[in-house]
Design an enzyme around this catalytic site. Structure first.
Site, PDB file in Angstrom:
ATOM      1  N   ASP A  63       0.838  -1.196   0.000  1.00 23.58           N
ATOM      2  CA  ASP A  63       0.000   0.000   0.000  1.00 23.58           C
ATOM      3  C   ASP A  63       0.875   1.248   0.000  1.00 23.58           C
ATOM      4  OD1 ASP A  63      -2.158  -1.690   0.249  1.00 23.58           O
ATOM      5  OD2 ASP A  63      -2.258  -1.490   2.435  1.00 23.58           O
TER       6      ASP A  63
HETATM    7  N1  URA Z   1      -1.189  -6.042   3.699  1.00 20.72           N
HETATM    8  C1  URA Z   1      -1.664  -4.776   3.795  1.00 20.72           C
HETATM    9  O1  URA Z   1      -2.678  -4.535   4.415  1.00 20.72           O
HETATM   10  N2  URA Z   1      -0.988  -3.812   3.162  1.00 20.72           N
HETATM   11  C2  URA Z   1       0.148  -4.019   2.474  1.00 20.72           C
HETATM   12  O2  URA Z   1       0.728  -3.075   1.948  1.00 20.72           O
HETATM   13  C3  URA Z   1       0.638  -5.327   2.406  1.00 20.72           C
HETATM   14  C4  URA Z   1      -0.055  -6.334   3.030  1.00 20.72           C
END
Ligand code: URA
Length: 238
Positions: free
Chosen positions: A102
């Protein structure tokens, strides 16, 4: 596909006209064969050798310590991407992120132009585990930890594969370690939300047997060594 003179100049400190004169002199080989035409187009993964010196192999494998605030995409009209922050020698090499983090997640991200490699580490069927450390508002209960093991189910009915979670000891903020072998959208945050635990910060520490190089500053990247590439490929439990 790019013109040969452009590829040579992108991968070296040569100007386009210097690249053109070397090509015309027969000093440039592409995928093992001398090529004297500057306008011939090649794939971004082509292996180019100039005067006996390789300007990069067929495939590239980079480890990045992803900072906050950049998105895992090759292009975005609004946001800065992980490709935008690569050093110039890695631009236009056909790189893409192998899996997504993310925008606000930091840590280990692999970039490559090898589609098969990417598939081997990202496909849930290959069982390559990814380990994350989350800073959270509270610790997990023993029941939550068992739930991770049996398979968390999201509100919409989506079932996650068996995963591993632990409370990490240490002073200050609560920290939780989570190991998963899938890459569902916002997976770690959503799994912890099912347990009523809110993620304040999330960092990916490892993919299979490969761990983030602690010497890499946020936003920094480096090529994987041959040993690290094998470590990743041997991380698959199928
Ligand atoms: N899980 C998440 O919630 N975000 C990420 O960036 C990677 C795994």
């Amino acid at each position: 596909m790019e013109r040969l003179d452009k590829l040579v100049s992108q991968r070296s400190s040569l100007t386009r006209s210097e690249a053109r004169s070397l090509i015309k002199r027969g000093e440039v080989a592409v995928n093992g064969e001398v090529c004297k035409s500057c306008d011939k187009k090649f794939d971004s993964s082509a292996e180019i050798v100039v005067g006996g010196k390789s300007l990069g192999g067929k495939y590239l494998y980079l480890m990045m310590n992803k900072p906050e605030g950049v998105v895992c995409a090759t292009k975005d009209s609004l946001e800065k991407t992980v490709l935008d922050i690569l050093p110039p020698q890695y631009k236009n090499r056909g790189l893409f992120p192998a899996g997504r983090l993310d925008k606000d997640t930091t840590g280990l991200l692999l970039l490559t132009n090898d589609g098969e490699f990417s598939h081997r580490i990202m496909s849930p069927n290959k069982n390559v585990y990814k380990y994350y450390i989350a800073q959270t508002d509270k610790p997990l209960s023993e029941d939550d930890i068992s739930l991770f093991r049996s398979g968390i189910v999201f509100k919409d009915g989506t079932k996650c594969k068996s995963a591993f979670a632990e409370n990490l000891k240490g002073e200050g903020a609560c920290r939780v370690g989570v190991k998963i072998c899938e890459g569902k959208y916002h997976q770690v945050k959503k799994m912890l939300a099912v347990c009523g635990v809110k993620v304040q910060k999330l960092e990916r520490i490892s993919i299979g047997f490969l761990t983030l190089d602690i010497k890499l500053p946020k936003g920094g990247c480096r090529e994987l060594t041959d040993i690290e590439i094998s470590q990743i490929l041997f991380s698959s439990f199928t």
